[in-house]
Design an enzyme around this catalytic site. Structure first.
Site, PDB file in Angstrom:
ATOM      1  N   GLU A  42       0.832  -1.203   0.000  1.00  0.00           N
ATOM      2  CA  GLU A  42       0.000   0.000   0.000  1.00  0.00           C
ATOM      3  C   GLU A  42       0.872   1.260   0.000  1.00  0.00           C
ATOM      4  O   GLU A  42       1.814   1.376   0.773  1.00  0.00           O
ATOM      5  CB  GLU A  42      -0.909   0.002   1.229  1.00  0.00           C
ATOM      6  CG  GLU A  42      -1.893   1.167   1.236  1.00  0.00           C
ATOM      7  CD  GLU A  42      -2.835   1.140   2.426  1.00  0.00           C
ATOM      8  OE1 GLU A  42      -4.018   1.486   2.243  1.00  0.00           O
ATOM      9  OE2 GLU A  42      -2.401   0.769   3.541  1.00  0.00           O
ATOM     10  N   LYS A 124      -8.524   3.607  -3.311  1.00  0.00           N
ATOM     11  CA  LYS A 124      -9.121   3.045  -2.087  1.00  0.00           C
ATOM     12  C   LYS A 124     -10.475   3.703  -1.842  1.00  0.00           C
ATOM     13  O   LYS A 124     -10.594   4.929  -1.819  1.00  0.00           O
ATOM     14  CB  LYS A 124      -8.177   3.289  -0.913  1.00  0.00           C
ATOM     15  CG  LYS A 124      -8.527   2.540   0.355  1.00  0.00           C
ATOM     16  CD  LYS A 124      -7.412   2.713   1.383  1.00  0.00           C
ATOM     17  CE  LYS A 124      -7.621   1.840   2.609  1.00  0.00           C
ATOM     18  NZ  LYS A 124      -6.481   1.947   3.541  1.00  0.00           N
ATOM     19  N   CYS A 158      -5.367  -2.651   1.927  1.00  0.00           N
ATOM     20  CA  CYS A 158      -5.479  -2.733   3.375  1.00  0.00           C
ATOM     21  C   CYS A 158      -6.874  -3.162   3.805  1.00  0.00           C
ATOM     22  O   CYS A 158      -7.346  -4.216   3.397  1.00  0.00           O
ATOM     23  CB  CYS A 158      -5.075  -1.385   3.977  1.00  0.00           C
ATOM     24  SG  CYS A 158      -4.587  -1.432   5.717  1.00  0.00           S
TER      25      CYS A 158
END
Length: 323
Positions: A42, A124, A158
């Site tokens: 990430e 994200k 994540c």
């Protein structure tokens, strides 16, 4: 059969140029080992802004600003260099990076093919907790999977990997190889109050994603280097009891949930490499296909509709009435 790799390494923290140089070296190294798809963690470039979890938002603003000015664009020189490396070394690359779009920064992923073309880019969907002080939200349409010569590939960042709706969307798209990008797990090591920020908890999420979806999961993540600790803690010695060097936990999981790679010591850099056989997915789907014979969309719809209103309207009574 396809050889894939999860990167476990430390970026040159908050330094886009330095991290880019290291990225190109890792890509070359992976290709030299016969890897066909290599995945980075990430916001690998320019690094995860750990300080936001350690300091009040305004105290950590210096780090936030460094993260912003080192974010890159999809059409910028850094991504062009990564694409060129993928083309030269004939390797696919899943890159985690901080993406600048005008005045906003996003936690993004890009899949680059072995011709140096970006075939997937996404952001994200919901930054977690303190991350909302740094990154904007991606669109719902960024639940994406693309066809490749070695199967359908997608990715999440994540704790996107925890969300049941996100998972189901990826499974419905027929995902076969999933890249679960993670940061380092060097914060709160050994602390019970760390909640689910440990390597054990998050690798369990990667493993369960593979088992639930009947797919392969590549789980790259970063390492916190000793050199970066002073900058991450902003010179506060008390924070050295909260954040530590290391935190690496890269792994690859099969569609039966089995771990296919040996652990790399958490302070060391390396590639977790596995040869995967998509035929294994057929065996997993015999028992449970979450997008087919083991899926009940009517139940999903009923539950979501019953609890879709404002929080004060959500109740068990609503679900019971719907039933």
């Amino acid at each position: 059969m396809v050889k894939v790799a999860a990167v476990q390494a430390a970026p040159v923290w908050m330094d886009a140029k330095g991290t880019l140089e290291k990225t190109l070296t890792i890509i070359e190294d992976a290709a030299g080992k016969g890897v066909q798809l290599v995945a980075f963690g990430e916001v690998w470039l320019p690094g995860y802004p750990f300080t936001i979890w350690l300091q009040a938002p305004m105290v950590a603003m210096d780090v936030v600003m460094k993260h912003r000015v080192n974010a890159i664009t999809l059409d910028g020189p850094e991504m062009a260099a990564i694409c060129e490396a993928a083309r030269v070394h004939r390797i696919w690359v899943m890159m985690g990076f901080a993406e600048r779009d005008r005045g906003s920064i996003y936690c993004s992923q890009a899949l680059i093919d072995d011709r140096g073309e970006i075939v997937l880019s996404r952001r994200k969907l919901r930054p977690t907790h303190m991350e909302r002080t740094v990154w904007g939200e991606g669109p719902a349409t960024d639940i994406k999977v693309v066809d490749t010569p070695f199967g359908k590939v997608g990715g999440l960042c994540c704790w996107e990997n925890i969300q049941p709706v996100n998972r189901q969307g990826m499974y419905q798209l027929g995902e076969q190889i999933h890249v679960a990008c993670w940061p380092s797990f060097g914060m709160f090591k050994g602390m019970r109050q760390a909640y689910a920020l440990s390597a054990e908890a998050n690798m369990a999420e990667s493993q369960s994603y593979a088992l639930q979806g009947g797919c392969f999961v590549i789980a790259p993540n970063s390492v916190i280097s000793e050199e970066s600790l002073e900058a991450i803690t902003m010179g506060n010695p008390d924070l050295r009891n909260i954040v530590f060097a290391g935190g690496g936990s890269a792994a690859i999981f099969g569609p039966d949930g089995y771990r296919l790679t040996d652990p790399i010591p958490d302070t060391e850099e390396g590639l977790a490499i596995a040869e995967i056989d998509l035929a294994m997915i057929e065996g997993a789907k015999v028992f449970a296909d979450p997008a087919g014979h083991y899926f009940r969309p009517d139940v999903t719809r009923l539950v979501l509709e019953a609890f879709a209103g404002p929080a004060e309207e959500r109740s068990v009574d609503q679900l019971e009435e719907a039933l």
